[in-house]
Design an enzyme around this catalytic site. Structure first.
Site, PDB file in Angstrom:
ATOM      1  N   TYR A   1      80.521  35.165   6.634  1.00 13.16           N
ATOM      2  CA  TYR A   1      81.614  35.537   5.720  1.00 13.16           C
ATOM      3  C   TYR A   1      81.117  36.055   4.377  1.00 13.16           C
ATOM      4  O   TYR A   1      81.924  36.446   3.536  1.00 13.16           O
ATOM      5  CB  TYR A   1      82.595  34.374   5.518  1.00 13.16           C
ATOM      6  CG  TYR A   1      81.944  33.093   5.075  1.00 13.16           C
ATOM      7  CD1 TYR A   1      81.578  32.123   6.009  1.00 13.16           C
ATOM      8  CD2 TYR A   1      81.696  32.847   3.734  1.00 13.16           C
ATOM      9  CE1 TYR A   1      80.985  30.956   5.616  1.00 13.16           C
ATOM     10  CE2 TYR A   1      81.101  31.671   3.329  1.00 13.16           C
ATOM     11  CZ  TYR A   1      80.747  30.732   4.277  1.00 13.16           C
ATOM     12  OH  TYR A   1      80.141  29.564   3.879  1.00 13.16           O
TER      13      TYR A   1
ATOM     14  N   GLY B   1      73.478  27.990  18.056  1.00 10.01           N
ATOM     15  CA  GLY B   1      73.490  26.879  17.098  1.00 10.01           C
ATOM     16  C   GLY B   1      74.877  26.255  17.001  1.00 10.01           C
ATOM     17  O   GLY B   1      75.676  26.338  17.933  1.00 10.01           O
ATOM     18  N   GLY B   2      75.163  25.645  15.848  1.00 11.03           N
ATOM     19  CA  GLY B   2      76.420  24.911  15.645  1.00 11.03           C
ATOM     20  C   GLY B   2      77.652  25.781  15.835  1.00 11.03           C
ATOM     21  O   GLY B   2      78.590  25.394  16.547  1.00 11.03           O
ATOM     22  N   ALA B   3      77.691  26.942  15.195  1.00  2.00           N
ATOM     23  CA  ALA B   3      78.880  27.807  15.298  1.00  2.00           C
ATOM     24  C   ALA B   3      79.031  28.326  16.727  1.00  2.00           C
ATOM     25  O   ALA B   3      80.131  28.323  17.284  1.00  2.00           O
ATOM     26  CB  ALA B   3      78.769  28.963  14.310  1.00  2.00           C
TER      27      ALA B   3
ATOM     28  N   LYS C   1      78.573  15.960   9.186  1.00  2.00           N
ATOM     29  CA  LYS C   1      79.653  16.152  10.159  1.00  2.00           C
ATOM     30  C   LYS C   1      79.622  15.175  11.337  1.00  2.00           C
ATOM     31  O   LYS C   1      80.656  14.818  11.865  1.00  2.00           O
ATOM     32  CB  LYS C   1      79.610  17.588  10.709  1.00  2.00           C
ATOM     33  CG  LYS C   1      80.066  18.630   9.703  1.00  2.00           C
ATOM     34  CD  LYS C   1      80.058  19.973  10.385  1.00  2.00           C
ATOM     35  CE  LYS C   1      80.543  21.069   9.492  1.00  2.00           C
ATOM     36  NZ  LYS C   1      80.793  22.308  10.224  1.00  2.00           N
TER      37      LYS C   1
ATOM     38  N   ASP D   1      87.238  23.581  13.095  1.00  2.00           N
ATOM     39  CA  ASP D   1      86.486  24.818  13.384  1.00  2.00           C
ATOM     40  C   ASP D   1      87.136  25.684  14.463  1.00  2.00           C
ATOM     41  O   ASP D   1      87.333  26.875  14.289  1.00  2.00           O
ATOM     42  CB  ASP D   1      85.063  24.482  13.869  1.00  2.00           C
ATOM     43  CG  ASP D   1      84.161  24.046  12.744  1.00  2.00           C
ATOM     44  OD1 ASP D   1      84.586  24.128  11.587  1.00  2.00           O
ATOM     45  OD2 ASP D   1      83.027  23.609  13.028  1.00  2.00           O
TER      46      ASP D   1
ATOM     47  N   ASN E   1      85.026  17.584  10.295  1.00  2.00           N
ATOM     48  CA  ASN E   1      84.895  18.324   9.028  1.00  2.00           C
ATOM     49  C   ASN E   1      86.109  18.147   8.122  1.00  2.00           C
ATOM     50  O   ASN E   1      86.225  18.809   7.101  1.00  2.00           O
ATOM     51  CB  ASN E   1      84.605  19.812   9.265  1.00  2.00           C
ATOM     52  CG  ASN E   1      85.750  20.535   9.927  1.00  2.00           C
ATOM     53  OD1 ASN E   1      86.763  19.932  10.259  1.00  2.00           O
ATOM     54  ND2 ASN E   1      85.588  21.819  10.111  1.00  2.00           N
TER      55      ASN E   1
ATOM     56  N   GLY F   1      84.332  36.625   9.059  1.00  2.00           N
ATOM     57  CA  GLY F   1      84.219  35.160   9.029  1.00  2.00           C
ATOM     58  C   GLY F   1      85.121  34.469   8.020  1.00  2.00           C
ATOM     59  O   GLY F   1      85.454  33.286   8.200  1.00  2.00           O
TER      60      GLY F   1
ATOM     61  N   THR G   1      80.882  18.810   5.174  1.00  2.00           N
ATOM     62  CA  THR G   1      79.971  19.859   5.627  1.00  2.00           C
ATOM     63  C   THR G   1      78.581  19.267   5.869  1.00  2.00           C
ATOM     64  O   THR G   1      78.390  18.047   5.793  1.00  2.00           O
ATOM     65  CB  THR G   1      80.024  21.079   4.663  1.00  2.00           C
ATOM     66  OG1 THR G   1      79.237  22.116   5.218  1.00  2.00           O
ATOM     67  CG2 THR G   1      79.551  20.765   3.262  1.00  2.00           C
TER      68      THR G   1
HETATM   69  P1  NAP Z   1      72.636  27.316  13.136  1.00  6.92           P
HETATM   70  O1  NAP Z   1      73.149  26.083  13.753  1.00  6.92           O
HETATM   71  O2  NAP Z   1      71.404  27.276  12.298  1.00  6.92           O
HETATM   72  O3  NAP Z   1      72.414  28.393  14.340  1.00  6.92           O
HETATM   73  C1  NAP Z   1      71.961  29.677  14.060  1.00  6.92           C
HETATM   74  C2  NAP Z   1      71.717  30.433  15.361  1.00  6.92           C
HETATM   75  O4  NAP Z   1      71.334  31.758  15.001  1.00  6.92           O
HETATM   76  C3  NAP Z   1      70.585  29.857  16.200  1.00  6.92           C
HETATM   77  O5  NAP Z   1      70.861  30.091  17.556  1.00  6.92           O
HETATM   78  C4  NAP Z   1      69.385  30.697  15.737  1.00  6.92           C
HETATM   79  O6  NAP Z   1      68.404  30.858  16.734  1.00  6.92           O
HETATM   80  C5  NAP Z   1      70.033  32.036  15.530  1.00  6.92           C
HETATM   81  N1  NAP Z   1      69.276  32.843  14.594  1.00  6.92           N
HETATM   82  C6  NAP Z   1      68.885  32.523  13.341  1.00  6.92           C
HETATM   83  N2  NAP Z   1      68.210  33.542  12.766  1.00  6.92           N
HETATM   84  C7  NAP Z   1      68.162  34.538  13.710  1.00  6.92           C
HETATM   85  C8  NAP Z   1      67.582  35.815  13.735  1.00  6.92           C
HETATM   86  N3  NAP Z   1      66.931  36.309  12.679  1.00  6.92           N
HETATM   87  N4  NAP Z   1      67.733  36.560  14.850  1.00  6.92           N
HETATM   88  C9  NAP Z   1      68.390  36.080  15.922  1.00  6.92           C
HETATM   89  N5  NAP Z   1      68.958  34.855  15.970  1.00  6.92           N
HETATM   90  C10 NAP Z   1      68.841  34.094  14.871  1.00  6.92           C
HETATM   91  O7  NAP Z   1      73.740  27.991  12.214  1.00  6.92           O
HETATM   92  P2  NAP Z   1      75.335  27.904  12.396  1.00  6.92           P
HETATM   93  O8  NAP Z   1      75.832  26.730  11.675  1.00  6.92           O
HETATM   94  O9  NAP Z   1      75.634  28.070  13.824  1.00  6.92           O
HETATM   95  O10 NAP Z   1      75.809  29.178  11.547  1.00  6.92           O
HETATM   96  C11 NAP Z   1      75.599  30.511  12.004  1.00  6.92           C
HETATM   97  C12 NAP Z   1      76.357  31.463  11.080  1.00  6.92           C
HETATM   98  O11 NAP Z   1      77.761  31.219  11.209  1.00  6.92           O
HETATM   99  C13 NAP Z   1      76.032  31.283   9.596  1.00  6.92           C
HETATM  100  O12 NAP Z   1      76.013  32.523   8.965  1.00  6.92           O
HETATM  101  C14 NAP Z   1      77.222  30.468   9.068  1.00  6.92           C
HETATM  102  O13 NAP Z   1      77.481  30.691   7.700  1.00  6.92           O
HETATM  103  C15 NAP Z   1      78.334  31.031   9.931  1.00  6.92           C
HETATM  104  N6  NAP Z   1      79.479  30.123  10.070  1.00  6.92           N
HETATM  105  C16 NAP Z   1      80.680  30.573   9.669  1.00  6.92           C
HETATM  106  C17 NAP Z   1      81.794  29.803   9.804  1.00  6.92           C
HETATM  107  C18 NAP Z   1      83.120  30.341   9.352  1.00  6.92           C
HETATM  108  O14 NAP Z   1      84.069  29.573   9.193  1.00  6.92           O
HETATM  109  N7  NAP Z   1      83.232  31.636   9.162  1.00  6.92           N
HETATM  110  C19 NAP Z   1      81.679  28.517  10.339  1.00  6.92           C
HETATM  111  C20 NAP Z   1      80.424  28.060  10.768  1.00  6.92           C
HETATM  112  C21 NAP Z   1      79.321  28.882  10.612  1.00  6.92           C
HETATM  113  P3  NAP Z   1      67.006  30.058  16.740  1.00  6.92           P
HETATM  114  O15 NAP Z   1      67.304  28.779  17.452  1.00  6.92           O
HETATM  115  O16 NAP Z   1      66.109  30.975  17.482  1.00  6.92           O
HETATM  116  O17 NAP Z   1      66.609  29.859  15.296  1.00  6.92           O
END
Ligand code: NAP
Length: 281
Positions: free
Chosen positions: A217, A126-128, A65, A101, A86, A238, A61
């Site tokens: 999740y 972002g990443g997801a 990664k 993923d 991962n 999630g 994680t």
């Molecule tokens: P990340 O790379 O930090 O990307 C987050 C994205 O959300 C960015 O585009 C960010 O925009 C936006 N964002 C953050 N705060 C915001 C807000 N208040 N209003 C609007 N947009 C906002 O995070 P990530 O790794 O992609 O993860 C995102 C979510 O997915 C997390 O909750 C994570 O736990 C979940 N996830 C779940 C799984 C699963 O297996 N279920 C796997 C991966 C991730 P900015 O660029 O403007 O900050």
């Protein structure tokens, strides 16, 4: 000899990985030890030749990664596509990496009878979002990336990557969301513990979507999912993605096969376990 697995990250706070993987190994009657290892980025290379080489496999994680890739003997197509690993298998002194993923996401939808087709609205860049939007684009969906103003640049990079790889995509801000969508994907952390009262979009916007997948999740039912249910919109949480990713890891490590009914039970148990940890009074 008892097999040894782990999840590595830094910092590594609470993770559901040990709970989920121990349950999957138990279903296969395999006795293992599954550790959580906090590895400083500067020590990753050293640990790869030390502690990690003694394991049978491990999950990876943030922040390792991408940086683990050059330290592995080989990686598969899923890792190359996302430039991320991962899951690692150690066999006969060699290390093999993959990314689970996308499989976790598509199986979560499939197991819940939600089709990945038509017009897909992805919140976040972002990443997801990168993985979920690419999977949608690769299946021929038209992808709309919606972000807050500060995220436009990231969304433009993501849009370019999708289009360079044969997809079609457009961008709007969260306030500009309009029209109907076959699937809404929340790939932002909005609604996540400890801020469960937040929703990334309004109920009016949500009502235009036929199904919703929330990558968050924790909690099991975000405000977005609760509101969708109240409007009779199909929902997928999630945790399903997290557990199906773990299923893929077991397939990669030792060719395991599971009954989808058992996986459904593990998703429910993982949600209960998370509730106990985060919401016990
Ligand atoms: P990340 O790379 O930090 O990307 C987050 C994205 O959300 C960015 O585009 C960010 O925009 C936006 N964002 C953050 N705060 C915001 C807000 N208040 N209003 C609007 N947009 C906002 O995070 P990530 O790794 O992609 O993860 C995102 C979510 O997915 C997390 O909750 C994570 O736990 C979940 N996830 C779940 C799984 C699963 O297996 N279920 C796997 C991966 C991730 P900015 O660029 O403007 O900050």
């Amino acid at each position: 000899m008892i097999q040894k697995f782990a999840v590595i990250g830094h910092p590594i706070g609470h993770t559901m990985s040990p709970f989920i993987h121990k349950n999957l190994f138990a279903l296969q009657n395999i006795d293992v030890e599954y550790f959580t290892l906090d590895i400083d980025p500067e020590k990753l290379s050293l640990e790869m030749n030390g502690t990690l080489s003694q394991l049978n496999g491990f999950n990876v994680t943030i922040p390792h990664k991408e940086t683990i890739i050059p330290l592995l003997d080989s990686v598969d197509g899923s890792a190359l596509k996302y430039n991320a690993v991962n899951c690692v298998l150690i066999k006969n002194g060699k290390s093999y990496g993959c990314s689970t993923d996308a499989y976790g996401f598509t199986k979560a939808l499939e197991a819940n009878g939600v089709s990945l087709s038509g017009k897909v609205l992805v919140l976040g860049a972002g990443g997801a979002a990168r993985t979920l939007a690419r999977e949608a684009a690769d299946r021929g969906c038209h992808v709309t990336l919606s972000v807050r103003e500060s995220g436009i640049k990231k969304a433009e990079h993501l849009k370019k990557w999708l289009c360079d790889n044969g997809g079609t995509a457009n961008i709007c801000t969260l306030g500009q969301i309009d029209g109907e969508y076959d699937l809404l994907i929340n790939a932002t952390p909005v609604g996540m513990y400890p801020n469960p009262d937040a929703s990334p979009i309004t109920e009016q916007q949500l009502k235009q979507c036929k199904a919703v997948f929330d990558a968050v999740y924790n909690p099991e039912k975000t405000l977005l999912l609760k509101t969708a249910e109240q409007n009779n919109i199909k929902t997928v949480g999630g945790m399903a993605m997290l557990v199906w990713q773990a299923v893929k890891a077991h397939e990669f490590w030792y060719g395991a096969e599971f009954d989808p009914k058992d996986i459904k039970n593990i998703i429910t148990e993982a949600n209960r376990e998370m509730e106990k940890i985060f919401y016990a009074k």
